[in-house]
Design a protein around this motif. Structure first.
Motif, PDB file in Angstrom:
ATOM      1  N   UNK A  40      -1.518   3.734   6.106  1.00 14.87           N
ATOM      2  CA  UNK A  40      -0.861   4.933   5.587  1.00 14.87           C
ATOM      3  C   UNK A  40      -0.645   4.849   4.080  1.00 14.87           C
ATOM      4  N   UNK A  41      -0.815   5.961   3.365  1.00 11.47           N
ATOM      5  CA  UNK A  41      -0.768   5.971   1.892  1.00 11.47           C
ATOM      6  C   UNK A  41       0.651   5.986   1.350  1.00 11.47           C
ATOM      7  N   UNK A  42       0.806   5.784   0.032  1.00  8.80           N
ATOM      8  CA  UNK A  42       2.133   5.813  -0.580  1.00  8.80           C
ATOM      9  C   UNK A  42       2.738   7.204  -0.549  1.00  8.80           C
ATOM     10  N   UNK A  43       4.062   7.224  -0.424  1.00  5.43           N
ATOM     11  CA  UNK A  43       4.802   8.490  -0.463  1.00  5.43           C
ATOM     12  C   UNK A  43       5.811   8.394  -1.593  1.00  5.43           C
ATOM     13  N   UNK A  72       0.816  -1.220   0.000  1.00  9.01           N
ATOM     14  CA  UNK A  72       0.000   0.000   0.000  1.00  9.01           C
ATOM     15  C   UNK A  72       0.845   1.264   0.000  1.00  9.01           C
ATOM     16  N   UNK A  73       2.112   1.165   0.407  1.00  8.74           N
ATOM     17  CA  UNK A  73       2.974   2.341   0.471  1.00  8.74           C
ATOM     18  C   UNK A  73       3.803   2.528  -0.793  1.00  8.74           C
ATOM     19  N   UNK A  74       3.486   1.747  -1.838  1.00 12.42           N
ATOM     20  CA  UNK A  74       4.149   1.905  -3.127  1.00 12.42           C
ATOM     21  C   UNK A  74       3.200   2.574  -4.121  1.00 12.42           C
ATOM     22  N   UNK A  75       3.701   3.519  -4.873  1.00 11.06           N
ATOM     23  CA  UNK A  75       2.872   4.164  -5.890  1.00 11.06           C
ATOM     24  C   UNK A  75       2.687   3.244  -7.082  1.00 11.06           C
ATOM     25  N   UNK A  76       1.658   3.524  -7.864  1.00 12.18           N
ATOM     26  CA  UNK A  76       1.408   2.740  -9.058  1.00 12.18           C
ATOM     27  C   UNK A  76       2.555   2.826 -10.052  1.00 12.18           C
ATOM     28  N   UNK A  77       3.153   4.005 -10.182  1.00 10.38           N
ATOM     29  CA  UNK A  77       4.279   4.181 -11.104  1.00 10.38           C
ATOM     30  C   UNK A  77       5.465   3.325 -10.683  1.00 10.38           C
ATOM     31  N   UNK A  78       5.745   3.273  -9.374  1.00 10.83           N
ATOM     32  CA  UNK A  78       6.854   2.474  -8.874  1.00 10.83           C
ATOM     33  C   UNK A  78       6.611   0.988  -9.142  1.00 10.83           C
ATOM     34  N   UNK A  79       5.368   0.552  -8.902  1.00 10.23           N
ATOM     35  CA  UNK A  79       5.017  -0.855  -9.123  1.00 10.23           C
ATOM     36  C   UNK A  79       5.110  -1.205 -10.609  1.00 10.23           C
ATOM     37  N   UNK A 123      -1.612   2.216  -5.810  1.00 12.82           N
ATOM     38  CA  UNK A 123      -1.207   1.176  -6.751  1.00 12.82           C
ATOM     39  C   UNK A 123      -2.398   0.500  -7.417  1.00 12.82           C
ATOM     40  N   UNK A 124      -3.499   0.316  -6.666  1.00  8.10           N
ATOM     41  CA  UNK A 124      -4.640  -0.409  -7.231  1.00  8.10           C
ATOM     42  C   UNK A 124      -5.376   0.380  -8.310  1.00  8.10           C
ATOM     43  N   UNK A 125      -5.062   1.669  -8.451  1.00  2.00           N
ATOM     44  CA  UNK A 125      -5.681   2.485  -9.497  1.00  2.00           C
ATOM     45  C   UNK A 125      -4.885   2.443 -10.803  1.00  2.00           C
ATOM     46  N   UNK A 126      -3.700   1.883 -10.765  1.00  7.73           N
ATOM     47  CA  UNK A 126      -2.833   1.837 -11.940  1.00  7.73           C
ATOM     48  C   UNK A 126      -3.135   0.581 -12.760  1.00  7.73           C
ATOM     49  N   UNK A 127      -2.920   0.670 -14.060  1.00  5.65           N
ATOM     50  CA  UNK A 127      -3.148  -0.473 -14.948  1.00  5.65           C
ATOM     51  C   UNK A 127      -2.358  -1.705 -14.520  1.00  5.65           C
ATOM     52  N   UNK A 128      -1.181  -1.490 -13.920  1.00 15.83           N
ATOM     53  CA  UNK A 128      -0.351  -2.626 -13.532  1.00 15.83           C
ATOM     54  C   UNK A 128      -1.063  -3.527 -12.533  1.00 15.83           C
ATOM     55  N   UNK A 129      -1.924  -2.948 -11.718  1.00  9.39           N
ATOM     56  CA  UNK A 129      -2.644  -3.750 -10.723  1.00  9.39           C
ATOM     57  C   UNK A 129      -3.628  -4.700 -11.412  1.00  9.39           C
ATOM     58  N   UNK A 130      -4.412  -4.165 -12.337  1.00 11.07           N
ATOM     59  CA  UNK A 130      -5.370  -4.998 -13.056  1.00 11.07           C
ATOM     60  C   UNK A 130      -4.652  -6.042 -13.925  1.00 11.07           C
ATOM     61  N   UNK A 131      -3.563  -5.625 -14.564  1.00 16.13           N
ATOM     62  CA  UNK A 131      -2.833  -6.540 -15.446  1.00 16.13           C
ATOM     63  C   UNK A 131      -2.137  -7.664 -14.682  1.00 16.13           C
ATOM     64  N   UNK A 132      -1.913  -7.459 -13.397  1.00 13.63           N
ATOM     65  CA  UNK A 132      -1.243  -8.489 -12.595  1.00 13.63           C
ATOM     66  C   UNK A 132      -2.181  -9.638 -12.234  1.00 13.63           C
TER      67      UNK A 132
END
Length: 437
Positions: A158-161, A120-127, A171-180
């Motif tokens: 706590x949210x991503x920084x 949860x503390x990782x951003x979608x871009x980082x993931x 992270x769950x809002x990024x395409x990478x989450x759905x594609x995983x």
């Protein structure tokens, strides 16, 4: 939740899984990408300890989303394992740099499954950048290059920084989450406490809801006089924490002792370790000081765990290499100096910090308390600004009997709307992949 460690496995090996954990274990054993989540205290870390118990660490590496979490348990960071750095120059340049590292390519191909703790503390871009690196390194266009991912965390905390991104990029809002194609496992049985009123409070606070029962409960926990409170106070700002700890230390009679942290390793890694380690460069000690232990006790043979990360106690005697401590749990212990280490992506120790594994504990920040189980807490729920802060602060103890408030305001209790929608969709989804257990 803290990252999984061998020490934690040894401490918990005799404890049986609950019914819902056993169901989750069955799903973990089947394979496929998994998102393991649940409220604070539902046993996510314990379940992973059991799952990874007999697995080779190079094939099943556990990586932490933050440097502080990795150092606390002797693990690797997500960023170092995937060769991300700070995403200097953006994702494309980061991927290009990563592909020049033979060591990174080798370890990604040696791994069968990567456990990402506190996702949860990782951003979608980082993931997404890590996912792209895994595909290129493994020469495979399947998600993560065919590498299995077990993502663990609670987005209600706590949210991503991410300094490179404005706002919160969940992270769950990024395409990478759905594609995983994560299979969702939600543990909903809290095992840290059986205090039903306290559990209802935490559920409401987690959802950012305040009904009459919640308001009445919170009001009943407000102390009119906090001067004699014996336990840890949780504040949102570090300046408030440092000021209060020094004030309380000076109020004690007796000699002030100092224990200097000894560092080893390369200079640049040492500087990083100083910022991330759970202990300061100089630990101030006095007889009677309230301290928090920042490591888990390692049981031997059949002995029980005596203390955990977050256990509180009072110093009764200061010696050069040993502290005599009366734990608030009633046990008396002798605590020796220990090492905290920083590891690179290959799991090699690159810096070490050696000192007593303690902090002054009259006060702590809410952020530093995440992952700890405290014996007794006094929380100031005023002027909070992050979703999840109130929930993390209030869920640090095992029972409502050990929770007290210095004050609170309704505005400080909030849940990110996107997070609330995410969990509602998981809970109401009839898809066979989602398991609400």
């Amino acid at each position: 939740m803290n990252s999984v460690s061998l020490k934690a496995q040894l401490a918990e090996k005799e404890v049986k899984l609950t019914e819902c954990q056993a169901l989750a274990m069955d799903i973990l054993e089947r394979g496929g990408n998994v998102f393991l989540t649940g409220e604070a205290g539902t046993g996510k870390s314990f379940l992973l300890n059991r799952y990874l118990k007999d697995k080779y660490s190079e094939s099943y590496p556990v990586v932490a989303s933050t440097g502080a979490a990795a150092i606390l348990v002797g693990g690797r960071t997500f960023h170092s394992f995937f060769g991300l750095g700070i995403l200097e120059g953006g994702p494309e340049n980061t991927i290009r740099r990563a592909m020049k590292s033979d060591k990174l390519i080798d370890r990604l191909n040696a791994a069968k499954c990567v456990v990402i703790d506190e996702v949860s503390m990782l951003s979608g871009t980082m993931l997404a950048t890590a996912e792209a690196i895994a595909r290129e390194a493994r020469y495979c266009e399947e998600p993560w290059g065919g590498l299995r991912i077990i993502a663990v965390g609670d987005f209600a905390q706590l949210p991503p920084i991410d300094e490179n991104i404005l706002g919160k990029e969940w992270a769950f809002l990024h395409d990478v989450w759905q594609n995983s194609n994560f299979r969702n496992i939600v543990l909903n049985k809290v095992i840290r406490t059986d205090d039903e009123a306290y559990l209802r409070l935490l559920q409401n606070i987690r959802n950012g809801e305040i009904d009459d029962e919640t308001e009445e409960y919170l009001m009943s926990k407000v102390l009119k006089d906090t001067e004699d409170f014996e336990g840890t106070r949780l504040y949102p700002h570090r300046s408030s924490v440092d000021k209060f700890n020094i004030k309380k230390l000076h109020e004690l009679k007796g000699k002030l002792c100092k224990s200097e942290t000894i560092y080893a390793g390369k200079k640049n890694y040492i500087e990083m370790l100083k910022k991330k380690a759970p202990i300061p460069e100089t630990i101030l000690l006095k007889k009677g000081a309230l301290i928090m232990i920042r490591k888990n006790h390692i049981p031997h043979n059949n002995e029980k765990m005596i203390y955990v990360n977050g256990s509180l106690g009072k110093i009764t005697k200061v010696r050069e290499d040993v502290l005599e401590i009366d734990l608030l749990s009633g046990r008396k212990i002798n605590l020796t100096k220990q090492s905290f280490e920083m590891f690179n992506g290959d799991g090699e120790s690159v810096a070490q910090a050696y000192n007593f594994p303690i902090n002054l504990a009259w006060a702590s920040t809410i952020h530093k308390a995440q992952g700890a189980t405290l014996d007794k807490v006094l929380v100031k729920l005023n002027n909070l600004w992050e979703p999840g802060q109130a929930y993390v602060a209030l869920s640090r103890t095992r029972s409502g009997d050990n929770l007290f408030l210095e004050g609170w305001s309704p505005e400080s209790i909030m849940m990110e709307p996107a997070v609330k929608d995410f969990y509602e969709r998981i809970e109401t989804n009839d898809d066979y992949q989602d398991q609400w257990i």
